[in-house]
Design a protein around this motif. Structure first.
Motif, mmCIF file in Angstrom:
data_model
loop_
_atom_site.group_PDB
_atom_site.id
_atom_site.type_symbol
_atom_site.label_atom_id
_atom_site.label_comp_id
_atom_site.label_asym_id
_atom_site.label_seq_id
_atom_site.Cartn_x
_atom_site.Cartn_y
_atom_site.Cartn_z
ATOM 1 N N LEU A 190 0.838 -1.197 0.000
ATOM 2 C CA LEU A 190 0.000 0.000 0.000
ATOM 3 C C LEU A 190 0.876 1.251 0.000
ATOM 4 C CD1 LEU A 190 -2.703 1.585 0.415
ATOM 5 C CD2 LEU A 190 -2.320 1.286 2.864
ATOM 6 N N GLY A 191 1.863 1.277 0.850
ATOM 7 C CA GLY A 191 2.765 2.419 0.906
ATOM 8 C C GLY A 191 3.536 2.623 -0.383
ATOM 9 N N GLN A 192 3.964 1.530 -0.987
ATOM 10 C CA GLN A 192 4.694 1.636 -2.245
ATOM 11 C C GLN A 192 3.790 2.133 -3.375
ATOM 12 O OE1 GLN A 192 6.224 -2.377 -2.285
ATOM 13 N NE2 GLN A 192 8.121 -1.771 -1.267
ATOM 14 N N ARG A 193 2.554 1.657 -3.412
ATOM 15 C CA ARG A 193 1.600 2.129 -4.432
ATOM 16 C C ARG A 193 1.344 3.626 -4.301
ATOM 17 N NH1 ARG A 193 -1.249 -2.575 -3.164
ATOM 18 N NH2 ARG A 193 -2.710 -1.406 -1.893
ATOM 19 N N GLN A 194 1.340 4.106 -3.064
ATOM 20 C CA GLN A 194 1.100 5.528 -2.815
ATOM 21 C C GLN A 194 2.385 6.346 -2.941
ATOM 22 O OE1 GLN A 194 -1.885 6.769 -2.522
ATOM 23 N NE2 GLN A 194 -2.840 4.763 -2.538
ATOM 24 N N GLN A 195 3.469 5.676 -3.284
ATOM 25 C CA GLN A 195 4.788 6.299 -3.442
ATOM 26 C C GLN A 195 5.256 6.978 -2.149
ATOM 27 O OE1 GLN A 195 4.317 8.706 -7.000
ATOM 28 N NE2 GLN A 195 4.865 6.954 -8.262
ATOM 29 N N LEU A 196 4.962 6.309 -1.036
ATOM 30 C CA LEU A 196 5.449 6.787 0.246
ATOM 31 C C LEU A 196 6.915 6.403 0.401
ATOM 32 C CD1 LEU A 196 2.482 5.747 2.562
ATOM 33 C CD2 LEU A 196 3.064 8.057 1.828
ATOM 34 N N HIS A 197 7.655 7.222 1.093
ATOM 35 C CA HIS A 197 9.034 6.905 1.466
ATOM 36 C C HIS A 197 8.962 5.760 2.481
ATOM 37 C CE1 HIS A 197 12.904 7.417 3.525
ATOM 38 N NE2 HIS A 197 13.316 8.029 2.419
ATOM 39 N N GLN A 198 9.949 4.893 2.485
ATOM 40 C CA GLN A 198 9.899 3.752 3.404
ATOM 41 C C GLN A 198 9.844 4.184 4.869
ATOM 42 O OE1 GLN A 198 13.294 1.141 3.537
ATOM 43 N NE2 GLN A 198 14.536 2.649 2.447
ATOM 44 N N PHE A 199 10.385 5.342 5.202
ATOM 45 C CA PHE A 199 10.242 5.889 6.553
ATOM 46 C C PHE A 199 8.767 6.158 6.866
ATOM 47 C CE2 PHE A 199 9.701 9.767 9.131
ATOM 48 C CZ PHE A 199 10.249 9.346 10.328
ATOM 49 N N GLU A 200 8.043 6.685 5.891
ATOM 50 C CA GLU A 200 6.623 6.974 6.087
ATOM 51 C C GLU A 200 5.813 5.686 6.204
ATOM 52 O OE1 GLU A 200 6.112 11.127 3.638
ATOM 53 O OE2 GLU A 200 6.471 9.303 2.477
ATOM 54 N N ILE A 201 6.166 4.691 5.411
ATOM 55 C CA ILE A 201 5.466 3.402 5.482
ATOM 56 C C ILE A 201 5.639 2.795 6.872
ATOM 57 C CG2 ILE A 201 5.355 1.037 4.586
ATOM 58 C CD1 ILE A 201 6.399 2.182 1.884
ATOM 59 N N ALA A 202 6.878 2.725 7.334
ATOM 60 C CA ALA A 202 7.154 2.140 8.655
ATOM 61 C C ALA A 202 6.482 2.956 9.757
ATOM 62 C CB ALA A 202 8.658 2.044 8.895
ATOM 63 N N SER A 203 6.530 4.270 9.638
ATOM 64 C CA SER A 203 5.913 5.129 10.656
ATOM 65 C C SER A 203 4.407 4.944 10.695
ATOM 66 C CB SER A 203 6.260 6.596 10.394
ATOM 67 O OG SER A 203 7.643 6.812 10.521
ATOM 68 N N LEU A 204 3.775 4.920 9.542
ATOM 69 C CA LEU A 204 2.319 4.719 9.504
ATOM 70 C C LEU A 204 1.940 3.342 10.048
ATOM 71 C CD1 LEU A 204 1.418 6.368 6.080
ATOM 72 C CD2 LEU A 204 0.669 7.131 8.350
ATOM 73 N N ALA A 205 2.759 2.346 9.767
ATOM 74 C CA ALA A 205 2.484 1.004 10.279
ATOM 75 C C ALA A 205 2.652 0.949 11.799
ATOM 76 C CB ALA A 205 3.402 -0.013 9.604
ATOM 77 N N ASN A 206 3.606 1.708 12.334
ATOM 78 C CA ASN A 206 3.899 1.664 13.766
ATOM 79 C C ASN A 206 2.961 2.532 14.600
ATOM 80 O OD1 ASN A 206 6.072 -0.072 13.467
ATOM 81 N ND2 ASN A 206 7.569 1.564 13.394
ATOM 82 N N LEU A 207 2.571 3.656 14.058
ATOM 83 C CA LEU A 207 1.792 4.613 14.834
ATOM 84 C C LEU A 207 0.299 4.321 14.720
ATOM 85 C CD1 LEU A 207 3.713 7.818 13.731
ATOM 86 C CD2 LEU A 207 3.938 6.617 15.915
ATOM 87 N N ALA A 208 -0.409 4.540 15.784
ATOM 88 C CA ALA A 208 -1.867 4.387 15.772
ATOM 89 C C ALA A 208 -2.476 5.758 15.490
ATOM 90 C CB ALA A 208 -2.355 3.826 17.100
#
Length: 124
Positions: free
Chosen positions: A71-89
């Motif tokens: 999902l993060g890659q499809r949205q062209q998120l930076h991997q930092f943003e992907i990990a952060s979104l996955a970690n944060l509620a």
């Protein structure tokens, strides 16, 4: 000239140019796999690290983790943003923009859609 490190601009410095950002759930899978490969030698620090990542993201199955990354890659998120979104509620749009100011390059609607998609994946 060296760039100033600034997570809000996704500038992490050259030490992190080739580093990969992982969510707690991804680290949990890696540590569990490593633990299963080792017959002995698991120390207290290893166990504490595994307990920590399990507490903050280790309850997701491997398919959900893969889908969150996709999902993060499809949205062209930076991997930092992907990990952060996955970690944060993250509960809402304003919280997302406050915690991850780098998302400002997206419209409010796009961010809200990402948060909804992420919530749906985490509930699987």
């Amino acid at each position: 000239m060296a760039t100033t490190e600034d997570a809000s601009e996704l500038n992490f410095g050259e030490d992190f140019d080739k580093a990969e950002c992982l969510s707690c759930a991804e680290v949990s899978l890696l540590l569990k796999d490593k633990r299963d490969q080792m017959n002995d030698g698991i120390n207290d620090v290893f166990e504490k690290a595994l307990k920590y990542v399990n507490q903050f993201g280790g309850n997701q199955n491997s398919e959900t983790i893969k889908e969150i990354r996709k999902l993060g890659q499809r949205q062209q998120l930076h991997q930092f943003e992907i990990a952060s979104l996955a970690n944060l509620a993250i509960g809402d749009l304003e919280e997302a923009k406050t915690l991850l100011p780098s998302l400002k390059r997206y419209t409010d609607e796009a961010i809200t859609d990402m948060l909804n998609d992420l919530t749906n994946l985490k509930e699987i």
